[in-house]
Design a protein around this motif. Sequence first.
Motif, PDB file in Angstrom:
ATOM      1  N   GLN A   1       9.238  -6.620  -9.885  1.00 33.48           N
ATOM      2  CA  GLN A   1       8.364  -5.523  -9.451  1.00 33.48           C
ATOM      3  C   GLN A   1       8.897  -4.166  -9.904  1.00 33.48           C
ATOM      4  OE1 GLN A   1       6.599  -5.522  -5.560  1.00 33.48           O
ATOM      5  NE2 GLN A   1       7.051  -7.708  -5.229  1.00 33.48           N
TER       6      GLN A   1
ATOM      7  N   MET B   1       0.824  -1.213   0.000  1.00 35.28           N
ATOM      8  CA  MET B   1       0.000   0.000   0.000  1.00 35.28           C
ATOM      9  C   MET B   1       0.857   1.262   0.000  1.00 35.28           C
ATOM     10  SD  MET B   1      -3.092  -0.893   2.626  1.00 35.28           S
ATOM     11  CE  MET B   1      -4.289  -2.177   2.276  1.00 35.28           C
ATOM     12  N   VAL B   2       2.081   1.133   0.489  1.00 34.70           N
ATOM     13  CA  VAL B   2       3.005   2.272   0.461  1.00 34.70           C
ATOM     14  C   VAL B   2       3.522   2.424  -0.964  1.00 34.70           C
ATOM     15  CG1 VAL B   2       5.116   3.242   1.430  1.00 34.70           C
ATOM     16  CG2 VAL B   2       3.650   1.774   2.833  1.00 34.70           C
ATOM     17  N   GLU B   3       3.489   3.624  -1.492  1.00 32.78           N
ATOM     18  CA  GLU B   3       3.826   3.849  -2.903  1.00 32.78           C
ATOM     19  C   GLU B   3       5.215   3.336  -3.255  1.00 32.78           C
ATOM     20  OE1 GLU B   3       3.952   7.500  -6.188  1.00 32.78           O
ATOM     21  OE2 GLU B   3       3.955   7.921  -4.035  1.00 32.78           O
ATOM     22  N   THR B   4       6.160   3.546  -2.348  1.00 28.46           N
ATOM     23  CA  THR B   4       7.541   3.149  -2.634  1.00 28.46           C
ATOM     24  C   THR B   4       7.895   1.783  -2.043  1.00 28.46           C
ATOM     25  OG1 THR B   4       8.323   4.313  -0.663  1.00 28.46           O
ATOM     26  CG2 THR B   4       8.302   5.551  -2.740  1.00 28.46           C
TER      27      THR B   4
ATOM     28  N   LYS C   1       6.020  -2.111 -11.288  1.00 31.21           N
ATOM     29  CA  LYS C   1       5.374  -1.165 -10.381  1.00 31.21           C
ATOM     30  C   LYS C   1       5.678   0.262 -10.822  1.00 31.21           C
ATOM     31  CE  LYS C   1       4.476  -0.544  -5.468  1.00 31.21           C
ATOM     32  NZ  LYS C   1       4.837  -0.904  -4.075  1.00 31.21           N
ATOM     33  N   GLU C   2       4.676   1.087 -10.867  1.00 28.78           N
ATOM     34  CA  GLU C   2       4.795   2.420 -11.462  1.00 28.78           C
ATOM     35  C   GLU C   2       5.879   3.260 -10.803  1.00 28.78           C
ATOM     36  OE1 GLU C   2       3.599   3.786 -14.166  1.00 28.78           O
ATOM     37  OE2 GLU C   2       2.756   1.818 -14.581  1.00 28.78           O
ATOM     38  N   HIS C   3       5.871   3.321  -9.473  1.00 27.96           N
ATOM     39  CA  HIS C   3       6.881   4.155  -8.809  1.00 27.96           C
ATOM     40  C   HIS C   3       8.281   3.603  -9.053  1.00 27.96           C
ATOM     41  CE1 HIS C   3       8.889   6.626  -5.793  1.00 27.96           C
ATOM     42  NE2 HIS C   3       9.477   5.519  -5.378  1.00 27.96           N
TER      43      HIS C   3
ATOM     44  N   LYS D   1      10.109   4.510 -12.239  1.00 25.66           N
ATOM     45  CA  LYS D   1      10.747   5.820 -12.303  1.00 25.66           C
ATOM     46  C   LYS D   1      12.206   5.752 -11.831  1.00 25.66           C
ATOM     47  CE  LYS D   1       6.279   7.995 -11.247  1.00 25.66           C
ATOM     48  NZ  LYS D   1       5.513   8.803 -10.253  1.00 25.66           N
TER      49      LYS D   1
END
Length: 840
Positions: free
Chosen positions: A226, A193-196, A230-232, A235
């Motif tokens: 991942q 649940m944590v973005e990073t 995973k989006e973050h 980056k």
Amino acid sequence: LSPSSRSEERGANISYRHKGETPMKMPLTKVSTHKYAAATGGTLKPQRDFQDEATKNSFAKTATDSSSLSSLSFPTSSSSNSFQPRSTSTGSRSSRRRARLDNEISCRLKTSKKGSIKSNRHVRALTVNKLRFSDVGFYGRKNEITKLLNILARSSNNHASSSSRSKEFVLLHGYSGVGKTTLASHFGEAVMMVETGVFVTGKFHRTNLQEPYNAISEAYGDVFLQIMNKEHAKKSAFAIQKEIHEDLRTEIKLLRFLVPGLEEFLSKKLDNGTSTSRDHKIQDVKEDNSDTKTMHERLKFAFRVLNRILTTHISPLAIVLDDLQWADVASMSIIETLLSDDQNPNSLMIIGMYRSNEVDESHIVSTTCRQLKQDKNSSNLYSITEMEVSNLGLDEVTKTIMALLSMDNSFEIYELSELCYRRTLGNPFFLIKFMEMLEEKELLEFNLGLFQWSWDFKKIEEETASTANAVDLLQASMKEMPNKLQKLLFVAACLGSEFRVKELNIVLKHLDFQYLDEVPKFLDYLVEQFFIEHSSFDWNNFESGAALMTYRWVHDKVQEAALSLVEDEEELWEQHFEMGLALYEELSEEELDKIALYVAKMINYGLKSGRQSLEFAKLNLISAEKAKKVSAFQTAATYASAGIKFLPSEYWTADRSLALHLYSIGAEMFAAVGKEEKMNPYCDFVLQNATSALEKLRVCKIKANNLARNARNYDEAINICVDLLKELGLYIPKNSGAIALKAIAGVISAAKATKNDSRIEEMLIITDRNILVIMDLLDRLYYYSYMSSNTMLFLLCLTKMIRLTNLHGICNFSPSAFVVWGMIQGSILGKVRAGRQSAE
């Protein structure tokens, strides 16, 4: 039925709630659902079903009540350890069930026309007259979840405040099947649940004990998967790529062999169209002569640096390592290395899970934890938390069965739940399997007319009196299957905790399995029975990817039961050997290289019958070299020993080089794990049969190192090197007076012959094998002489290395000799300029 009292109602043929009606028996088939999401140690992610909005809000509220969880929120179970039956909404139970059935039948009509595997499984999951394992909540673990969330928050807060103690090591222990894995999976949802945040898992396997680092490899491979999805994390992918290339350089080769997906990640072209692989070419590490200690240190360094890079961009990083009771020594060393890294201030949480009854005080897990606790007091780099996960209580068992049978009154199922508790002792895995058995044997039936489950308590009590454990339940269930399914189960179990359809088909064909065309259907059935589950598959490319589909056992107890289908020990050995032989003959060289260790382990069962084969000996040599590269020295020793046993009686003439390599690596690996009693016979055998100094070289170095490092017997180590140098043509006297004279002459000669800077740059690289071997032995000899305070021998070896470098060129051993010679020139001979030139 018209019972006159409540006690008579309990003893009736069916539950008292069905009195007055004859129960309608329905054919019972299995449901393909996430059965173990409720309470077991299965590997699937839990699926949560909220019965109403109030329940959903209660779940959300539970996780956010504690301020210590910081910004983390997690939907945990709303139920506490005390029993609270589910509230009943308006309308009769029968009408609600009929409405649900109408809705599910409508869904079946809509989805059954699609024809895909996934939709068909969904249809089967909608069937109402089956036990609905997906409807069961997560009971009895609220305190454990809360404690894990507090630890995660503490790690994150320490990292944010630049505290040194930002790493956490959590040990979850309990008996098999109590739900340790499911508990970790529920906790993983909070991390994700944590973005990073990134949550990954790895599992050690009982059948893969000779494959080192398998859980760590699996976990870090999942990290890179991942990162790419995973989006973050996407980056940060380019920065991670660049830092890995810059900080690890040639050590990448070690990790590429261990971490699946790393090579793909490093060569991946990112969304911005760039790839660091253009600027940073991945370099292969050439075979070197590093000793076992150096190789292991290199690997530990590589994992430390990799972990620093990942935790810089991923926070929190939670790594779960399951079944630590089967972990290898090298893996525990890596865990210790990651936790004690004082150059990594980033947040890291490692959760280790093991079975309490399989770990004693002398186990590697216990010894590692004791060492970590001792080091923690002085370093303050990490925290250690131990948590016991116990069986469910009677209240939790009752709630589980109520949810499973869609019943609201706990009194109605009290006898059944109490019996289930007695038979399973509240073990979640045993409980689920026990309920499955009741359904399979029609001791638990669904009355379609009443939309209710019915049972005969006395009959259940009588027919389950002999139930001992989950393996007995599973084995009994498997033995009721057709022989063809039993054979498939056994073969799949022999292939390991995970297996590909391609390898399964190869083995079955080799064993003359007559139903190869039906294998996909059989596997689907086993998935429905929840014996196996999909591990990886490309659903977008079904036809071409079917053979590459990977399955895994839902629990090691299921695999254990499948293996026990063949009870004769000799037949078991023979079956394993035949399977390994099939894979060895049918797989391509590239495919075989990936699973060489496992194929070799299966083929080695052939040793029980006295088989001999040069090919199998070579396969074991390859496996030993692979294990050595990743510092799995005990594993390498095992394969080398097996390879020697496969050698024919006249092996020194059949394949001298193979025999020499097997004995040499066996001696080296047994020395690395401290088994001198096994090392010495291998060394002596080579020395007796070798015909040249070069053939003796490896075992002589092994014996000398062992004498110097373990026994501190430097004099004997010196003698071994001196004798071998004599065979190579370089005479070193053993008389102290002669050594002193030659040393003084050597110093004078070296002082006159030291080259200037320009001459050193012009020197060639030594390519002569004999000269390289002599330099290697002199390098060891001057170390042993220094440690034994033999100054004159030290000077003699040093000056001979300087002389050989001046005559023949530079090699790997030249720099250390010139540095020490430079120190002697500057500090003892007073030639500061010459000393500086030597050092430069």
